[in-house]
Design a protein around this motif. Sequence first.
Motif, PDB file in Angstrom:
ATOM      1  N   THR A  54       0.057   4.420   6.957  1.00  0.00           N
ATOM      2  CA  THR A  54       0.845   4.994   5.874  1.00  0.00           C
ATOM      3  C   THR A  54       2.165   4.238   5.852  1.00  0.00           C
ATOM      4  OG1 THR A  54      -0.164   7.164   6.147  1.00  0.00           O
ATOM      5  CG2 THR A  54       1.933   7.080   4.965  1.00  0.00           C
ATOM      6  N   PHE A  64       8.506   3.826  -2.354  1.00  0.00           N
ATOM      7  CA  PHE A  64       7.091   3.834  -2.702  1.00  0.00           C
ATOM      8  C   PHE A  64       6.290   4.181  -1.460  1.00  0.00           C
ATOM      9  CE2 PHE A  64       9.245   0.481  -5.115  1.00  0.00           C
ATOM     10  CZ  PHE A  64       9.017   0.901  -6.413  1.00  0.00           C
ATOM     11  N   LYS A  65       5.345   5.101  -1.610  1.00  0.00           N
ATOM     12  CA  LYS A  65       4.504   5.501  -0.483  1.00  0.00           C
ATOM     13  C   LYS A  65       3.072   5.083  -0.758  1.00  0.00           C
ATOM     14  CE  LYS A  65       3.108   9.464   2.292  1.00  0.00           C
ATOM     15  NZ  LYS A  65       3.191  10.909   2.463  1.00  0.00           N
ATOM     16  N   PHE A  66       2.413   4.451   0.247  1.00  0.00           N
ATOM     17  CA  PHE A  66       1.051   3.962   0.100  1.00  0.00           C
ATOM     18  C   PHE A  66       0.250   4.242   1.356  1.00  0.00           C
ATOM     19  CE2 PHE A  66       4.031   0.590  -1.064  1.00  0.00           C
ATOM     20  CZ  PHE A  66       3.821   0.460  -2.420  1.00  0.00           C
ATOM     21  N   ARG A  67      -1.052   4.084   1.191  1.00  0.00           N
ATOM     22  CA  ARG A  67      -1.963   3.885   2.321  1.00  0.00           C
ATOM     23  C   ARG A  67      -2.284   2.403   2.257  1.00  0.00           C
ATOM     24  NH1 ARG A  67      -2.775   6.658   6.283  1.00  0.00           N
ATOM     25  NH2 ARG A  67      -4.992   6.356   6.342  1.00  0.00           N
ATOM     26  N   VAL A  68      -2.343   1.750   3.407  1.00  0.00           N
ATOM     27  CA  VAL A  68      -2.630   0.315   3.432  1.00  0.00           C
ATOM     28  C   VAL A  68      -3.678   0.010   4.486  1.00  0.00           C
ATOM     29  CG1 VAL A  68      -0.299  -0.269   2.653  1.00  0.00           C
ATOM     30  CG2 VAL A  68      -0.804  -0.321   5.088  1.00  0.00           C
ATOM     31  N   LEU A  86      -3.109  -2.711  -0.381  1.00  0.00           N
ATOM     32  CA  LEU A  86      -2.666  -1.369  -0.762  1.00  0.00           C
ATOM     33  C   LEU A  86      -3.810  -0.586  -1.396  1.00  0.00           C
ATOM     34  CD1 LEU A  86       0.595  -2.391  -2.658  1.00  0.00           C
ATOM     35  CD2 LEU A  86       0.327  -2.010  -0.208  1.00  0.00           C
ATOM     36  N   ASP A  88      -4.464   3.799  -2.848  1.00  0.00           N
ATOM     37  CA  ASP A  88      -3.693   4.982  -3.263  1.00  0.00           C
ATOM     38  C   ASP A  88      -2.339   4.527  -3.811  1.00  0.00           C
ATOM     39  OD1 ASP A  88      -5.745   6.620  -2.413  1.00  0.00           O
ATOM     40  OD2 ASP A  88      -4.825   7.085  -0.488  1.00  0.00           O
ATOM     41  N   ILE A  89      -2.374   3.557  -4.728  1.00  0.00           N
ATOM     42  CA  ILE A  89      -1.165   2.928  -5.265  1.00  0.00           C
ATOM     43  C   ILE A  89      -0.564   3.810  -6.354  1.00  0.00           C
ATOM     44  CG2 ILE A  89      -0.256   0.882  -6.436  1.00  0.00           C
ATOM     45  CD1 ILE A  89      -2.699  -0.636  -5.280  1.00  0.00           C
ATOM     46  N   PRO A  90       0.730   4.184  -6.220  1.00  0.00           N
ATOM     47  CA  PRO A  90       1.366   4.986  -7.274  1.00  0.00           C
ATOM     48  C   PRO A  90       1.630   4.125  -8.511  1.00  0.00           C
ATOM     49  CG  PRO A  90       2.960   4.457  -5.557  1.00  0.00           C
ATOM     50  CD  PRO A  90       1.624   3.943  -5.088  1.00  0.00           C
ATOM     51  N   TRP A  93       4.651   1.830  -8.609  1.00  0.00           N
ATOM     52  CA  TRP A  93       4.560   0.518  -7.958  1.00  0.00           C
ATOM     53  C   TRP A  93       4.075  -0.538  -8.958  1.00  0.00           C
ATOM     54  CZ3 TRP A  93       6.278  -1.982  -3.925  1.00  0.00           C
ATOM     55  CH2 TRP A  93       5.693  -3.193  -3.573  1.00  0.00           C
ATOM     56  N   THR A  94       3.041  -0.200  -9.700  1.00  0.00           N
ATOM     57  CA  THR A  94       2.508  -1.138 -10.690  1.00  0.00           C
ATOM     58  C   THR A  94       3.579  -1.487 -11.719  1.00  0.00           C
ATOM     59  OG1 THR A  94       0.301  -0.215 -10.356  1.00  0.00           O
ATOM     60  CG2 THR A  94       0.648  -1.537 -12.346  1.00  0.00           C
TER      61      THR A  94
END
Length: 107
Positions: A54, A64-68, A86, A88-90, A93-94
């Motif tokens: 995480t 920005f919070k992600f799973r990587v 990455l 579960d990209i919010p 972020w995009t």
Amino acid sequence: MEQRKHLRIAVRGMTIDVCDGIGCCAGEVRDVSRIGMCLVDIAKRFGKRTDTYTVVASQADRNFKFRVRPRWEVPGQIHKKIGVELFDIPWQWTEYIISLEPEQGKV
């Protein structure tokens, strides 16, 4: 030969807090894309027992919070560099990455 699908963009001043479910550490982000990033100055012993992390990436007033998922790593004496994919990209972020990408047709 470069096989990336998305352009990597160098960033400055973006820090990273990363947790593997066992421990946490901090580092910096060297470059980013729509689906990946390069993390530097990560503790050499970090992430040995897990295959996802995480991550919270911060720059100025953005977080920005992600799973990587780690894709590669380059060990150093004390720290290592990790390339991560990455998921579960919010959507924020995009939007952020699109704002950094060079305009089509511009040289």
